[in-house]
Design an enzyme around this catalytic site. Sequence first.
Site, PDB file in Angstrom:
ATOM      1  N   THR A 178       0.826  -1.198   0.000  1.00  0.00           N
ATOM      2  CA  THR A 178       0.000   0.000   0.000  1.00  0.00           C
ATOM      3  C   THR A 178       0.856   1.242   0.000  1.00  0.00           C
ATOM      4  O   THR A 178       1.835   1.316   0.720  1.00  0.00           O
ATOM      5  CB  THR A 178      -0.873   0.064   1.257  1.00  0.00           C
ATOM      6  OG1 THR A 178      -1.743  -1.034   1.242  1.00  0.00           O
ATOM      7  CG2 THR A 178      -1.700   1.330   1.273  1.00  0.00           C
ATOM      8  N   ASN A 390       5.548 -12.801   4.710  1.00  0.00           N
ATOM      9  CA  ASN A 390       4.239 -12.958   4.092  1.00  0.00           C
ATOM     10  C   ASN A 390       3.662 -14.362   4.214  1.00  0.00           C
ATOM     11  O   ASN A 390       2.464 -14.550   4.039  1.00  0.00           O
ATOM     12  CB  ASN A 390       4.293 -12.497   2.638  1.00  0.00           C
ATOM     13  CG  ASN A 390       4.329 -10.985   2.576  1.00  0.00           C
ATOM     14  OD1 ASN A 390       3.385 -10.334   2.982  1.00  0.00           O
ATOM     15  ND2 ASN A 390       5.443 -10.437   2.133  1.00  0.00           N
TER      16      ASN A 390
END
Length: 698
Positions: A178, A390
């Site tokens: 983001t 992740n």
Amino acid sequence: MKVPRGFRFGGVHCGLKPQRRDLALVVSDHPAAAAGVFTRNKAAAAPVQDARSRVPAEGMRAIVANSGNANALTGPGGLDDVSVIRSAVADALGIQKRAVLTASTGVIGARLPAMKVLTALPVLVEQLGDHADLAAEAILTTDTRPKMAAREVVLGGKVAVISAICKGSGMLAPQLATCLCLVVTDAAVAPGALQEALARAVERTLNMVTVDGEMSTNDTVYLLANGLAGNPRIQGPGPDLERLQTALADLLGEMARAMAADGEGATRMVEVVVEGAPTDEIAAHCARAIASSPLVKASLFGADPNWGRVLATVGARAGARDWPVDPFRARVTIQGVTVFADGAPAEIDREALRDRMRETRVDVLVELEGGAARAVAWGCDLSYDYVKINADYTSLIVQHADGGVARDDRVANYSPTFKRTLLAEALKYIAAFSGQVAVIKYGGAAMVKEGLKEAFAEDVALLKKVGLKPVVVHGGAPEITRTLEKLGERSEFVDGLRVTDAQALPVVEMVLTGKVNQELVALLNARNAGAVGLSGKDGRLLRARKAVHESGRDLGYVGEIVEVNRGFLKMFLDGGYVPVISPIGLADDGSSLSINADEVAAALAVALGAEKLLHLTDVAGILDSPDGELVRQLTAADLTRRLEAGAITGGMKWKAHSILTALRGGVRRAHVLDGRQPHTVIAELFTDRGVGSLVTLE
Ligand code: ADP
Ligand code: MG
């Protein structure tokens, strides 16, 4: 950072995240023209849905941005939450609701607890001022550092300032990157022109950053322009709009590079330049494709000049889209070294180039000879850590009853593979270390936070339980300085050593032996570590004499070690205790002498035949210059050279001497570790990849 006239910033913790700041507010005291660029993701977050139809516009006054919660995919309630927050900000500032824009970043799919934002607003509004740094901090997620910068630009004879704060890649979950970027300027610009300048600047900068090739639900770039610079208002195309756009692109270019360098798990940033492409679009596509190719990124992590993967990426794109691009005619240059030209690999000194690729920035240039278009893209390498972050991250996110989210880091929550690897590594080391002595110097500069001291105590207690024999030596310089200040006394240092006169000596002793030592012992024994607090006077542990500084300056009651009472200390170790030692020596006349704790640690390590000496301090390790890069591994000869070259100064100089003494006295390995990170001791001892700097004799 320079801030344009009429803008105020604030950033506070409102409880969306467990501890860090998570709510930022940017306010323009005058109505501002606003522009915005948003994600093209169809699953756009509520704040994006709310704002994208409302800009470009006149009359904007505030941007409120939160981290910790993306307010994305939360159902119809998401837009209600945006509305409630906009109303509350408008009320708190005495402005209209339509003048408030919002942005969010963080966890997807969890309802945003708007109450938390509302409750924090009074404090946030009260704080508003010159606090761009706090706002920049409040929008971070997995970024490791705040990102902000400013530029000046002359428009119609007036100097306008443009400032930006931004956050880059990495959300809590799932794995998207983001970008939130809040830009403000005091230039006078009509909304349409502002939008055009922003869109064009973003196209060549933020849109050319790639960390993992994912597009987020929340990407938002806002630009507010309040006109206080007093330039003739820019209404449309012309030299002033060009100038504004150039300055904006320059500023956002810096933000783009900062985001790439701080990508998840990144160890180095890459700048890919593609030249000689038939069109701008093809140039941009190729540059982005190279910067986001997992194979190229993995070779960057391995510092491998793999031009084959670069050209394969270009060739694949060109083939799939039928572009007039011929990889055989391309020239590829990495770190300024041509690696492929005239259709064939170039002769290179591979090892030298690999060394250069280990730098924190790698430049890749691809010249296509197929036209005149050029594009630049930024990315980062693909490290083990990216996958670790992740693969394990999402399972660690927990939501509390009050709506806040946090990371539950307990090993139980990690994947079975991770647990197996961790345990296998740890057990191997535990077996190897059992029975060995490790002297740990805990530096005063790192002993600041309660949580860190507790993590340190846990580590030492654990080491002891698995059979290692820790000996702790502590410093306490900052605490001594503070206490002396309270008593109205100044502290003077010569070459990192405190000048200790007759008044200061009892204070030094009181703080070290009476306070710091006792606190550490208590923390350790709360964890059943069997800690025993000792000063060098106890059992004549450290016999000392007054030290004479090389400058000839009399430092007062500062001593150097004459002899260590090894038998006394061994008695505690053999009895299963953990000695915790304050660096006070005993002079032959019975007086106390203050000794540099680094020196004490070395003398004890040698006397006990320790396997390891660890220095925990307030920097990442030994740096190549006082504010340079971490040197991960070096020999005693390297260290001596650095000392002589003057690259190691202040407190680190004493650690360097301590390490040299220890290594020459038979200690196998010496480390300098970052004591500001929790559990570094464990991380160093029990994992394959050490942390900080390791020094060995050869
Ligand atoms: P401690 O309380 O841990 O003994 P010191 O302040 O005595 O801490 O020593 C660490 C300091 O040494 C660092 O904070 C840094 O300012 C300084 N220093 C000087 N040169 C270097 C270098 N080359 N690498 C790392 N630190 C250095
Ligand atoms: Mg020191």
